[in-house]
Design a protein around this motif. Sequence first.
Motif, PDB file in Angstrom:
ATOM      1  N   MET A 158       0.844  -1.197   0.000  1.00  0.00           N
ATOM      2  CA  MET A 158       0.000   0.000   0.000  1.00  0.00           C
ATOM      3  C   MET A 158       0.880   1.249   0.000  1.00  0.00           C
ATOM      4  O   MET A 158       1.804   1.358   0.784  1.00  0.00           O
ATOM      5  CB  MET A 158      -0.921   0.004   1.223  1.00  0.00           C
ATOM      6  N   LYS A 159       0.552   2.172  -0.916  1.00  0.00           N
ATOM      7  CA  LYS A 159       1.318   3.403  -1.025  1.00  0.00           C
ATOM      8  C   LYS A 159       0.724   4.472  -0.112  1.00  0.00           C
ATOM      9  O   LYS A 159      -0.500   4.629  -0.015  1.00  0.00           O
ATOM     10  CB  LYS A 159       1.319   3.916  -2.472  1.00  0.00           C
ATOM     11  N   ARG A 160       1.627   5.217   0.542  1.00  0.00           N
ATOM     12  CA  ARG A 160       1.203   6.274   1.449  1.00  0.00           C
ATOM     13  C   ARG A 160       1.253   7.625   0.731  1.00  0.00           C
ATOM     14  O   ARG A 160       2.309   8.004   0.216  1.00  0.00           O
ATOM     15  CB  ARG A 160       2.095   6.296   2.686  1.00  0.00           C
ATOM     16  N   ILE A 161       0.137   8.317   0.742  1.00  0.00           N
ATOM     17  CA  ILE A 161       0.036   9.619   0.085  1.00  0.00           C
ATOM     18  C   ILE A 161      -0.317  10.673   1.121  1.00  0.00           C
ATOM     19  O   ILE A 161      -1.313  10.545   1.840  1.00  0.00           O
ATOM     20  CB  ILE A 161      -1.020   9.611  -1.031  1.00  0.00           C
ATOM     21  N   SER A 162       0.497  11.698   1.192  1.00  0.00           N
ATOM     22  CA  SER A 162       0.222  12.830   2.064  1.00  0.00           C
ATOM     23  C   SER A 162      -0.271  13.997   1.219  1.00  0.00           C
ATOM     24  O   SER A 162       0.326  14.328   0.184  1.00  0.00           O
ATOM     25  CB  SER A 162       1.484  13.239   2.824  1.00  0.00           C
ATOM     26  N   ILE A 163      -1.362  14.603   1.653  1.00  0.00           N
ATOM     27  CA  ILE A 163      -1.917  15.778   0.987  1.00  0.00           C
ATOM     28  C   ILE A 163      -1.836  16.942   1.970  1.00  0.00           C
ATOM     29  O   ILE A 163      -2.381  16.873   3.073  1.00  0.00           O
ATOM     30  CB  ILE A 163      -3.370  15.542   0.563  1.00  0.00           C
ATOM     31  N   VAL A 164      -1.142  18.004   1.559  1.00  0.00           N
ATOM     32  CA  VAL A 164      -0.915  19.146   2.446  1.00  0.00           C
ATOM     33  C   VAL A 164      -1.561  20.391   1.849  1.00  0.00           C
ATOM     34  O   VAL A 164      -1.377  20.691   0.666  1.00  0.00           O
ATOM     35  CB  VAL A 164       0.593  19.390   2.663  1.00  0.00           C
TER      36      VAL A 164
ATOM     37  N   GLN B 105     -11.270  11.565  -4.238  1.00  0.00           N
ATOM     38  CA  GLN B 105     -10.940  10.487  -5.175  1.00  0.00           C
ATOM     39  C   GLN B 105      -9.914   9.520  -4.602  1.00  0.00           C
ATOM     40  O   GLN B 105     -10.056   8.293  -4.716  1.00  0.00           O
ATOM     41  CB  GLN B 105     -10.417  11.079  -6.491  1.00  0.00           C
ATOM     42  N   LEU B 106      -8.868  10.042  -3.990  1.00  0.00           N
ATOM     43  CA  LEU B 106      -7.795   9.174  -3.497  1.00  0.00           C
ATOM     44  C   LEU B 106      -8.267   8.286  -2.351  1.00  0.00           C
ATOM     45  O   LEU B 106      -7.810   7.151  -2.204  1.00  0.00           O
ATOM     46  CB  LEU B 106      -6.590  10.001  -3.062  1.00  0.00           C
ATOM     47  N   ARG B 107      -9.190   8.788  -1.543  1.00  0.00           N
ATOM     48  CA  ARG B 107      -9.710   7.973  -0.435  1.00  0.00           C
ATOM     49  C   ARG B 107     -10.539   6.793  -0.936  1.00  0.00           C
ATOM     50  O   ARG B 107     -10.812   5.855  -0.183  1.00  0.00           O
ATOM     51  CB  ARG B 107     -10.523   8.838   0.520  1.00  0.00           C
ATOM     52  N   LYS B 108     -10.962   6.827  -2.193  1.00  0.00           N
ATOM     53  CA  LYS B 108     -11.717   5.712  -2.774  1.00  0.00           C
ATOM     54  C   LYS B 108     -10.817   4.563  -3.231  1.00  0.00           C
ATOM     55  O   LYS B 108     -11.310   3.469  -3.498  1.00  0.00           O
ATOM     56  CB  LYS B 108     -12.530   6.205  -3.981  1.00  0.00           C
ATOM     57  N   VAL B 109      -9.509   4.831  -3.338  1.00  0.00           N
ATOM     58  CA  VAL B 109      -8.579   3.839  -3.892  1.00  0.00           C
ATOM     59  C   VAL B 109      -8.036   2.966  -2.766  1.00  0.00           C
ATOM     60  O   VAL B 109      -7.332   3.464  -1.875  1.00  0.00           O
ATOM     61  CB  VAL B 109      -7.426   4.533  -4.648  1.00  0.00           C
ATOM     62  N   GLU B 110      -8.327   1.674  -2.805  1.00  0.00           N
ATOM     63  CA  GLU B 110      -7.935   0.763  -1.726  1.00  0.00           C
ATOM     64  C   GLU B 110      -6.424   0.643  -1.594  1.00  0.00           C
ATOM     65  O   GLU B 110      -5.906   0.361  -0.507  1.00  0.00           O
ATOM     66  CB  GLU B 110      -8.542  -0.621  -1.963  1.00  0.00           C
TER      67      GLU B 110
ATOM     68  N   PHE C 249      -4.271   2.927  -1.662  1.00  0.00           N
ATOM     69  CA  PHE C 249      -3.655   4.115  -1.087  1.00  0.00           C
ATOM     70  C   PHE C 249      -4.031   4.280   0.388  1.00  0.00           C
ATOM     71  O   PHE C 249      -5.182   4.081   0.774  1.00  0.00           O
ATOM     72  CB  PHE C 249      -4.099   5.377  -1.825  1.00  0.00           C
ATOM     73  N   GLU C 250      -3.047   4.661   1.187  1.00  0.00           N
ATOM     74  CA  GLU C 250      -3.302   5.154   2.533  1.00  0.00           C
ATOM     75  C   GLU C 250      -3.081   6.656   2.486  1.00  0.00           C
ATOM     76  O   GLU C 250      -1.975   7.132   2.212  1.00  0.00           O
ATOM     77  CB  GLU C 250      -2.362   4.514   3.558  1.00  0.00           C
ATOM     78  N   VAL C 251      -4.128   7.409   2.749  1.00  0.00           N
ATOM     79  CA  VAL C 251      -4.105   8.856   2.561  1.00  0.00           C
ATOM     80  C   VAL C 251      -4.086   9.564   3.912  1.00  0.00           C
ATOM     81  O   VAL C 251      -4.864   9.245   4.810  1.00  0.00           O
ATOM     82  CB  VAL C 251      -5.329   9.327   1.746  1.00  0.00           C
ATOM     83  N   SER C 252      -3.171  10.522   4.042  1.00  0.00           N
ATOM     84  CA  SER C 252      -3.125  11.382   5.219  1.00  0.00           C
ATOM     85  C   SER C 252      -3.253  12.829   4.767  1.00  0.00           C
ATOM     86  O   SER C 252      -2.527  13.274   3.869  1.00  0.00           O
ATOM     87  CB  SER C 252      -1.803  11.197   5.975  1.00  0.00           C
TER      88      SER C 252
ATOM     89  N   ILE D   4       4.720   9.837  -1.288  1.00  0.00           N
ATOM     90  CA  ILE D   4       4.620  11.063  -2.080  1.00  0.00           C
ATOM     91  C   ILE D   4       3.845  12.096  -1.278  1.00  0.00           C
ATOM     92  O   ILE D   4       2.943  11.748  -0.506  1.00  0.00           O
ATOM     93  CB  ILE D   4       3.912  10.798  -3.446  1.00  0.00           C
ATOM     94  N   VAL D   5       4.227  13.347  -1.450  1.00  0.00           N
ATOM     95  CA  VAL D   5       3.508  14.473  -0.854  1.00  0.00           C
ATOM     96  C   VAL D   5       2.881  15.281  -1.983  1.00  0.00           C
ATOM     97  O   VAL D   5       3.583  15.701  -2.915  1.00  0.00           O
ATOM     98  CB  VAL D   5       4.442  15.367  -0.009  1.00  0.00           C
ATOM     99  N   LEU D   6       1.570  15.488  -1.915  1.00  0.00           N
ATOM    100  CA  LEU D   6       0.868  16.287  -2.914  1.00  0.00           C
ATOM    101  C   LEU D   6       0.663  17.700  -2.400  1.00  0.00           C
ATOM    102  O   LEU D   6       0.180  17.895  -1.273  1.00  0.00           O
ATOM    103  CB  LEU D   6      -0.492  15.670  -3.237  1.00  0.00           C
ATOM    104  N   VAL D   7       1.056  18.677  -3.202  1.00  0.00           N
ATOM    105  CA  VAL D   7       0.846  20.083  -2.877  1.00  0.00           C
ATOM    106  C   VAL D   7       0.077  20.723  -4.019  1.00  0.00           C
ATOM    107  O   VAL D   7       0.049  20.207  -5.141  1.00  0.00           O
ATOM    108  CB  VAL D   7       2.178  20.830  -2.636  1.00  0.00           C
ATOM    109  N   GLN D   8      -0.526  21.863  -3.735  1.00  0.00           N
ATOM    110  CA  GLN D   8      -1.364  22.528  -4.733  1.00  0.00           C
ATOM    111  C   GLN D   8      -0.960  23.980  -4.868  1.00  0.00           C
ATOM    112  O   GLN D   8      -0.821  24.698  -3.889  1.00  0.00           O
ATOM    113  CB  GLN D   8      -2.831  22.414  -4.317  1.00  0.00           C
TER     114      GLN D   8
END
Length: 371
Positions: free
Chosen positions: A1-7, A23-28, A30-33, A90-94
């Motif tokens: 499981m891949k860990r994705i951080s959204i900041v 969307q990302l929380r729907k993907v099994e 992914f572990e989303v923080s 991975i860290v996602l930024v906007q």
Amino acid sequence: MKRISIVFGTRPEAIKMAPVIQQLRKVEEFEVSVCFTGQHKEMVLPLIDFFDLKIDSMLDVMQPNQSLATLTSTLVRELDSYVASFKPDIVLVQGDTTTAFCAALVSFYRKIKVGHIEAGLRTHTIDSPFPEEFNRQVIGKVTAFHFVPTNVAKRNLLDEGVPSESIYLTGNTVIDALQFAVKKIDTNSDSYKVEFDWLKADTKMVLITGHRRENFGVGFENICKAISTLAQNNPDCLFVYPVHLNPNVQEPVNRILNGLQNIKLIPPADYISFTQLMEKSFFILTDSGGVQEEAPSLNKPILVMRESTERMEVVDAGAAVLVGTDPVRIVNYAQKLINDDKFYKSMANVANPYGNGKAAEEIASILLKNL
């Protein structure tokens, strides 16, 4: 499981990240923080409920009258602790905020991949807008996944030597958020109804927003003078201005515009209220990047009160005119929209260059295939 951080830290980031989080929380796989830094705490908290977002880590970085340097140092320290604890892949930024810049910097220091949503926007003038242009250029230097809203943004990155295989054309997630919001408001009209009893159905309402640092001082003086002239020349129009709380905005706006009968100065509007104001408007005077992206989806012409914009796609498409802060230019183009029906329709009936509302789905798909 891949860990994705959204900041994220500000209201525009929250709006544009919301569809991605959903969307990302729907993907099994992914572990989303989700980490909220608190840059715009009071303005973001209602959005967390509206978009049904779950915040996993909430920071409190804002202090009264702090400098950008102080904010940056606090963000770097707090985000480094957060990233060290979650250990994301991975860290996602906007976008281009100080939060996005600091999250990308911390990720780079810790050798964590960065995904940049709304990548590739450029004015090519490092201090305009300030500090956003600097932020996004630096973020671009450390990004592994560049999610660009348009082909113009893609070309900007290619011109800077970014490998084409790391650039993904997705559209802008702000359109996803807007479509979600309009549908939710329309289908739950009793729950989300906002009363504007002073707004009559047959009144042409011009919506105004302004908050950019580069317009502080003479720029805002000129903007206010233009609005005053328009109000006096068009007594049948109503000019509605949700006034930003920054004293550099409040002072000239209240001094020059307060007391004019057909100018309505109101407190800053939340996302729900502002979406409804956009829907009810005739056209929009703004220096906001988000409004430039959203308004074409609502068929609202835009006059952009900035000397330059990193969103030239909407100007090139014909949905917006870059009028700067020259009061004569602002008045002339606004008057033309009010008086010239053909000109108005030419700006109102333009396909939105920022996408069709499927950007978040595309981002989730790309990450699923490539992480």
